[in-house]
Structure formats: C-alpha cells, structure tokens
Design an enzyme around this catalytic site. Structure first.
Site, PDB file in Angstrom:
ATOM      1  N   LYS A 139       2.585  -5.204  -1.160  1.00 20.22           N
ATOM      2  CA  LYS A 139       3.626  -4.221  -1.467  1.00 20.22           C
ATOM      3  C   LYS A 139       4.985  -4.898  -1.363  1.00 20.22           C
ATOM      4  O   LYS A 139       5.227  -5.680  -0.443  1.00 20.22           O
ATOM      5  CB  LYS A 139       3.503  -3.066  -0.464  1.00 20.22           C
TER       6      LYS A 139
ATOM      7  N   SER B  66       4.564   5.627  -0.374  1.00 18.37           N
ATOM      8  CA  SER B  66       5.307   4.633  -1.117  1.00 18.37           C
ATOM      9  C   SER B  66       4.489   3.397  -1.479  1.00 18.37           C
ATOM     10  O   SER B  66       4.991   2.494  -2.149  1.00 18.37           O
ATOM     11  CB  SER B  66       6.540   4.213  -0.305  1.00 18.37           C
TER      12      SER B  66
ATOM     13  N   SER C 222       2.668   6.842   3.905  1.00 15.69           N
ATOM     14  CA  SER C 222       2.759   6.030   2.690  1.00 15.69           C
ATOM     15  C   SER C 222       1.545   5.166   2.396  1.00 15.69           C
ATOM     16  O   SER C 222       1.463   4.571   1.330  1.00 15.69           O
ATOM     17  CB  SER C 222       4.007   5.142   2.749  1.00 15.69           C
TER      18      SER C 222
END
Length: 493
Positions: free
Chosen positions: A80, A156, A180
C-alpha cells in the site's frame, strides 16, 4: 510471453501453496513475479488499483533483499502506498502534495516482510493520506471493485484489496486506522485482520505511543496465509515505547485446530448507528451458522458510552491527521495545505486540528480508557463479539459524501456521517483489541459482505482459529466459491 501456470491453476493457489511449490522446485520466484505482472497488466486498466510495478524486482526478486528461504519463498506482494517505506522507491500517499517523494530508508516492517520471503513488486492505491473510505480522486486514480466496477473497493487499503480479490496476488499489504483493512476485506470478499497493539511495528517513523490507533497488516484469501504473515512479520524494533508480545505457539499451527465452544455475542446497534435490515439478517445467518458449529450465540454488546467513544475517535483522527499533514508540509517550506495539492476535507482536518490543546487530547484519552475498560469487562463474559463489517451497502463510485474530495464544510459532520456506515470497526482501533473480517455474507447489491469478529486484547489467535473453523466448514469456499467478474480466470490464456 509464456506463463508458468494457467490462470485457473494460479487462482487455485494461496500464498502458502505457491511457496510450497517454490520450495519443491516446481516454480521460481521470478516466474511468480512475471505471472503477477501479467495479471496486473490484464486487470489494472479496469480496476485502477496499482500505482506502479517495480520492473527490476520482477526481473530479479533478490534485488531488494527478499529472503528466498523465508516463509513465503518469493510470493509477490503489493505494498500500500502509505505506511512502511521502501528505500529509494516512491511513496506518494495518494496525494498530489507527495508526488515524487522518495524515502531514504526501509521501515522496520519492510525488512520483516522481505525476511518473510515476500517479494515487494509494486505500490497499490490508497486515498490521500489514507483518510477516507475509497481511493477516488479521478485526477489520480479511481479504484473499482472487481465484483462490480460500478462500486468502490472501500478503503483505505483499496488497491491491495482489489488485486487480491481479482487474483493477481494472494496477499498484499494493508493498514488499518479505523477499519482500513477490514472494510475493504469485507466488501471484496477477503480475510482482513487488524491485530492487537504490540504485534506489528511502525518503526522508525512512529510508535504505538504516537500512532496509537493505527495498525499494519495484510489482505488475503485464506486464513492460513494471514496466520503465517503474522507469525513471520510480528515484533518490535529497538526502542519501542511498549512491549511487543508473542503468542504461545505459531498461529500457522494454532489455526489447524478448532477452538473450544465459544460464547459469541451478536450486535449491530452501536449508539445511534444501526445496520440495514438485510445486513442484520446476514448477521443473524452467521450466528445460526456458528451455533451449528457448537458455539453459544446470543445478542449482547459492551456497556459503554458509544457517543463519547465516536467523539474521541473523531478527535483522534482530526488531531493526528492535522499533525501528519503539518509534518509533510514543513520540509517543503509550506505553512498551510495548498488547495491545489491537498483535498478539501484534509485541508479542513488540518484547520480543525492543528491548534488542538493538550486538554482536548487528555479528554480524548480518558474516553479511550473508559471505552477500553468497558470492552474489557464485556470480554470477561463473552469470548467474541460478532458484527457486520459495515452498516450500509458499499457505496457506488462517485459517492462523494464519504470522500476527502467532499465539499462538506464541517469535518465533524463528515466523520459523523462516516460512522453511520463504518460503525463497527473504529472502536477496536481505539481500544487496541483485534478485529477480523471474513467474507461470510452477501449484500443486496450482490457484493460480498464481511462479518467482523472482535475479542479481547492479544486474542488474535482466537479470531484466526474461529475464521479457520468457518473456512473448513465452508470447504474453503469463501463467497460461495464464486469469483469476481473481473478476475484472472477471465483473462486470455
């Protein structure tokens, strides 16, 4: 190019199975990386989930120090674009402000991931600074759900969830500051664990003292992969502010056994927040399934002040992100977030939090304490609390009310609206307890629906044991054995 496996064969392997084949000499880490590269090439035009692939480590998996003798033996892994840093690689955090940013050192967890034998081959999408519920800024990228491109992956950890669900790679990185990892796991049909505090380090750039609500982790398609990742990557760096604990036995061994008979509480009414009737019916179905496995299931919830807990969580996010943004502005010689480089809600977060007082943070920490004690008392009587992962259906692409491109003038109102859909995940970040989303239900829109299990501090192994028991009872067929409409098995051979 000729790939090492057919796409159906590739999709049938989790990370553990791929690693076993590497160790057996049947396939090489370079061939695994090439297969993932081909998958991304085929899927990313529709999903918009990968920011960059690292061609040099695809060609040479040992280039950045991946340990081929580690647990995962060279399985490809997307990082990420937020959190742990990669020396000399871009980390742009989903923001125009951070374009071209290149950290000069690996984070502690990056070294752990490489030591575990995961080959970090690229960056996956995230909303700006990881603040909101979806990686949607059309000027940068719009990450779409592989089950239905009209819908978001949520966030996220948006890009990692999309690519793991679509079968490009069986495991990738996520971070979880309020859900997330678990939320995108839930709406993409994956396993997502937010661990207890004291599992994964965020050294050297932060600590459990300075980043009390945020956790690292991964998204996977099998419980054993998540268990193996925790086993291989856990542990503190020198100078941590708190002890980093270890489990009595490796989770990879623990999940092979069913847990004993558990006391499982069902709940969805958290303060003023409620799940929709369909989501409640799916929660009840999960409860009946667990009763069928021999567990005691009933309705119950912690006796806490939910409104105070959500308010404290809001204060935490506003003040934390204000300081995060300020620390990014400082080396650039900027005194306030530029409107052309930072999204509107993040500017308002900075405005609302940059001058917060010590008294505000003290009141927040007092609410954290009373909430944590309330959950602790609850887990004296119950082993697990089971909730939906989200309270409302997955938003469609372009639902700006949940995004940091929203024009909502009040960040407090924006967060209050966020809690109505993501009601059940943030309080485990506040309290430091573990939470795990497993893909057990279906939304009315046809997308997967996660069921979240939470338990007491350091009970991560129990959550993984329960999820593994469910996985075995389903014969390994999460999501009813169905695959997303955008999936590697639908790519040309």
């Amino acid at each position: 190019m000729t790939l090492a496996m057919s796409w159906s064969e590739w999709a049938a392997h989790d990370a553990t199975a791929l690693a076993d084949r590497v160790r057996a000499g049947e396939i090489s880490p370079a061939e695994l990386a090439a297969q993932t590269k081909a998958a991304v090439a085929g899927l990313n035009p529709a999903l918009d989930a990968v920011v960059e692939l690292f061609e040099d480590v695809i060609a040479d998996p040992l280039k950045d120090g991946m340990n081929p003798d580690g647990t995962f033996a060279g399985v490809p892994y997307l990082m990420k674009d937020l959190g742990p840093t990669l020396k000399g690689r871009l980390q742009e955090m989903g923001s125009f402000l951070m374009q071209g940013n290149k950290p000069q050192a690996d984070s502690h967890l990056t070294a752990k991931i490489r030591s575990a034998g995961l080959n970090i081959i690229g960056r996956s999408t995230t909303p700006e600074f990881g603040v909101c519920s979806s990686a949607e800024n059309p000027a940068l990228f719009t990450t779409r759900n592989p089950w239905n491109l009209d819908y978001t992956t949520c966030g996220s950890s948006a890009g990692s969830a999309a690519m793991v669900a679509a079968g490009a790679t069986p495991i990738s990185h996520g971070t979880d500051g309020g859900g997330s990892i678990r939320i995108p796991a839930g709406v993409n049909g994956l396993i997502g664990l937010k661990p207890s505090r004291g599992v994964f380090s965020i050294a050297p750039g932060g600590s459990d003292l300075s980043s009390v609500v945020s956790s690292q982790g991964c998204l996977t398609r099998s419980v054993r992969d998540t268990a193996a990742f925790v086993d291989a990557c856990r542990g503190g760096a020198p100078g941590e502010f708190m002890p980093y604990w270890t489990a009595p036995e490796p989770y990879a061994e623990l999940v092979k056994r069913d847990p004993g008979r558990l006391r499982i509480a069902l709940s969805h009414e958290w303060g003023d927040n409620r799940a929709t009737p369909h989501i409640v019916s799916e929660l009840e179905r999960a409860g009946r399934f667990l009763e069928g496995l021999g567990h005691h299931v009933d309705w119950a919830k912690p006796a806490i002040d939910y409104a105070a807990a959500y308010q404290a969580q809001t204060t935490c996010y506003i003040t934390n992100f204000a300081q995060t943004i300020a620390l990014l502005l400082e080396p650039r010689g900027i005194t306030r977030p530029p409107e052309d480089l930072v999204e509107p809600i993040n500017i308002r977060l900075w405005e609302a939090g940059i001058n917060a007082s010590y008294s505000e943070r003290t009141r927040m920490q007092m609410a954290f304490n009373t909430t944590s004690r309330g959950f602790g008392a609850f887990f004296e009587d119950w082993d697990i609390i089971l909730t939906p992962t989200i309270a409302k259906p997955t938003p469609k692409i372009g639902t700006t009310e949940y995004l940091t491109v929203s024009d909502n003038p009040s960040v407090h109102d924006w967060f209050a609206n966020l809690w109505q859909i993501f009601a059940y995940t943030p309080l485990s970040n506040l309290t430091g307890i573990p939470g795990l989303s497993m893909p057990f239900g279906r939304q009315e829109n046809g997308l997967p629906m996660g069921i979240q299990a939470q338990t007491r501090q350091a009970g991560d192994g129990l959550l993984l044991q329960l999820a593994a028991q469910v996985e075995r009872a389903l014969d390994g067929k999460w999501n009813g054995g169905e695959k997303p409409s955008n999936h590697v098995t639908r790519l040309a051979a």
